[in-house]
Enzyme design. Structure first.
Site, short mmCIF file in Angstrom:
data_model
loop_
_atom_site.label_atom_id
_atom_site.label_comp_id
_atom_site.label_asym_id
_atom_site.label_seq_id
_atom_site.Cartn_x
_atom_site.Cartn_y
_atom_site.Cartn_z
N THR A 12 0.86 -1.19 0.00
CA THR A 12 0.00 0.00 0.00
C THR A 12 0.90 1.24 0.00
O THR A 12 1.99 1.24 0.59
CB THR A 12 -0.96 0.03 1.21
OG1 THR A 12 -0.21 0.23 2.41
CG2 THR A 12 -1.79 -1.25 1.32
N GLY A 13 0.45 2.29 -0.69
CA GLY A 13 1.31 3.46 -0.84
C GLY A 13 2.54 3.10 -1.65
O GLY A 13 3.63 3.65 -1.43
N GLY A 14 2.36 2.21 -2.62
CA GLY A 14 3.50 1.72 -3.41
C GLY A 14 3.82 2.61 -4.60
O GLY A 14 4.66 2.25 -5.42
N SER A 16 5.00 5.71 -4.30
CA SER A 16 5.83 6.83 -3.86
C SER A 16 6.81 6.36 -2.78
O SER A 16 6.55 5.36 -2.10
CB SER A 16 4.87 7.89 -3.28
OG SER A 16 5.58 8.97 -2.75
N ILE A 18 9.12 5.15 0.05
CA ILE A 18 9.58 3.85 0.55
C ILE A 18 8.81 2.71 -0.14
O ILE A 18 9.38 1.68 -0.51
CB ILE A 18 9.39 3.78 2.08
CG1 ILE A 18 10.31 4.80 2.77
CG2 ILE A 18 9.62 2.37 2.61
CD1 ILE A 18 9.99 5.07 4.25
N GLY A 19 7.50 2.92 -0.32
CA GLY A 19 6.67 1.88 -0.95
C GLY A 19 7.11 1.61 -2.38
O GLY A 19 7.22 0.44 -2.78
N TYR A 150 0.93 12.10 15.23
CA TYR A 150 1.49 11.09 14.32
C TYR A 150 2.05 9.91 15.12
O TYR A 150 1.79 8.75 14.80
CB TYR A 150 2.58 11.76 13.47
CG TYR A 150 3.35 10.84 12.56
CD1 TYR A 150 2.77 10.33 11.41
CD2 TYR A 150 4.68 10.51 12.83
CE1 TYR A 150 3.49 9.50 10.55
CE2 TYR A 150 5.40 9.69 11.99
CZ TYR A 150 4.80 9.19 10.84
OH TYR A 150 5.52 8.37 10.01
P1 NAD Z 1 5.35 9.14 0.72
O1 NAD Z 1 4.51 10.32 0.96
O2 NAD Z 1 6.35 9.17 -0.39
O3 NAD Z 1 4.46 7.83 0.55
C1 NAD Z 1 3.26 7.65 1.28
C2 NAD Z 1 2.35 6.78 0.45
O4 NAD Z 1 1.12 6.59 1.18
C3 NAD Z 1 1.98 7.42 -0.89
O5 NAD Z 1 2.02 6.44 -1.89
C4 NAD Z 1 0.54 7.88 -0.67
O6 NAD Z 1 -0.23 7.85 -1.87
C5 NAD Z 1 0.05 6.81 0.30
N1 NAD Z 1 -1.14 7.27 1.03
C6 NAD Z 1 -1.24 8.29 1.91
N2 NAD Z 1 -2.52 8.42 2.33
C7 NAD Z 1 -3.22 7.43 1.70
C8 NAD Z 1 -4.58 7.05 1.71
N3 NAD Z 1 -5.50 7.67 2.45
N4 NAD Z 1 -4.96 6.00 0.93
C9 NAD Z 1 -4.05 5.35 0.16
N5 NAD Z 1 -2.75 5.67 0.11
C10 NAD Z 1 -2.34 6.71 0.86
O7 NAD Z 1 6.10 8.88 2.10
P2 NAD Z 1 7.07 7.73 2.62
O8 NAD Z 1 8.12 8.44 3.38
O9 NAD Z 1 7.45 6.79 1.56
O10 NAD Z 1 6.10 7.02 3.69
C11 NAD Z 1 5.86 5.62 3.72
C12 NAD Z 1 5.56 5.22 5.14
O11 NAD Z 1 6.74 5.42 5.94
C13 NAD Z 1 4.46 6.01 5.82
O12 NAD Z 1 3.66 5.15 6.60
C14 NAD Z 1 5.21 6.97 6.70
O13 NAD Z 1 4.46 7.41 7.81
C15 NAD Z 1 6.39 6.12 7.10
N6 NAD Z 1 7.56 6.87 7.58
C16 NAD Z 1 8.24 7.70 6.75
C17 NAD Z 1 9.34 8.40 7.24
C18 NAD Z 1 10.14 9.34 6.38
O14 NAD Z 1 10.96 10.11 6.92
N7 NAD Z 1 9.96 9.36 5.08
C19 NAD Z 1 9.75 8.20 8.57
C20 NAD Z 1 9.03 7.34 9.38
C21 NAD Z 1 7.94 6.67 8.88
#
Ligand code: NAD
Length: 248
Positions: A12-14, A16, A18-19, A150
């Protein structure tokens, strides 16, 4: 034989951050990758970039009916799932005094309820011996400014995952938590950090992280691959991937 040959993986969230990096890594290891995201055009571009026959399913993880629709589609297309990576998440940095009821509900709807009902809908499809990874955050265990809401929405991941590891033990399904520290993804832009302020923000972060820099999505993908395919005796753990930031 690659690590994920013949394995069906949902991320999920793949589309963008990390996904997407994980989707690319899993696909390279032979996985049939299914990614989800909210915006069709972004999802389509990501599917193209990932290649290897990846498919996208558009929908909002905060909407409970999305998860059943995803389960029905994946069941019909591939017959089952081997790895479910509940990774989608949102963050807005705010002092608790500024948090609105809407903002509160949004964080818990996406980060917490979205993961719970995702696992509820997808877990019946997971084949025996498969595994689940849920994304939490370093913020769930380390106190960081303006992260209270958060952090609360992510802290549930540890309890969910440990309980699920026991609930699913008859089926030998492992459940683990991936907790990133600060990683360079689009989430930083979504935080409202202007492009011009980004170097300053990154330098500040680098000071706080023993590794001397922020993480890269590919490094988190490597950790996800470990949990999904290599760590076959690893169950119910929280893998913190933060360049040592939790130590400071
Ligand atoms: P990102 O914004 O690049 O990716 C987030 C993804 O979640 C996106 O694909 C977005 O479309 C999806 N998303 C958000 N809300 C959604 C919804 N309601 N329905 C469906 N999809 C939804 O950010 P990322 O950094 O790759 O984040 C991935 C995960 O890692 C998240 O859970 C985030 O909280 C966690 N995280 C990130 C960091 C960081 O510094 N980047 C640190 C700790 C945790």
């Amino acid at each position: 034989m690659r690590l994920l040959d013949d394995k069906v993986t949902i991320i999920t969230g793949g589309n963008s951050g990390i996904g997407k990096a994980t989707a690319k890594r899993f696909a390279k290891e032979g996985a049939q990758v299914v990614i989800t995201g909210r915006r069709q055009e972004v999802l389509d571009l990501a599917v193209k970039e990932i290649g290897h026959g990846a498919v996208g399913v558009c929908g909002d993880v905060a909407a409970n009916d999305f998860h059943q629709r995803l389960a029905d589609s994946v069941g019909k297309w591939f017959g089952g799932v081997d790895v479910y990576f509940a990774n989608a998440g949102i963050i807005k940095l705010e002092a608790s005094a500024a948090v609105s009821e809407i903002g509160y509900d949004e964080h818990f709807a996406v980060n917490t309820r979205g993961v719970f009902f995702g696992v509820q809908a997808i877990s019946p499809l997971i084949r025996d011996g498969g595994n689940i990874i849920v994304t939490s955050s370093l913020a769930a265990t380390k106190i960081l400014p303006q992260h209270t809401l958060y952090a609360g929405s992510k802290a549930a991941m540890a309890a969910f995952a440990r309980n699920w590891a026991i609930e699913f033990k008859e089926r030998r399904i492992r459940v683990n938590i991936l907790s990133p520290g600060p990683v360079e993804t689009e989430i930083l832009t979504k935080l409202g950090i202007a492009e011009a302020d980004r170097p300053g923000f990154e330098a500040h972060m680098a000071d706080l992280i023993p590794a001397g820099r922020m993480g890269r999505p590919e490094e988190l993908a490597e950790a996800a691959l470990f949990l999904a395919a290599k760590g076959t005796f690893v169950n119910g753990v929280e893998l913190v991937v933060d360049g040592g930031m939790s130590l400071t």
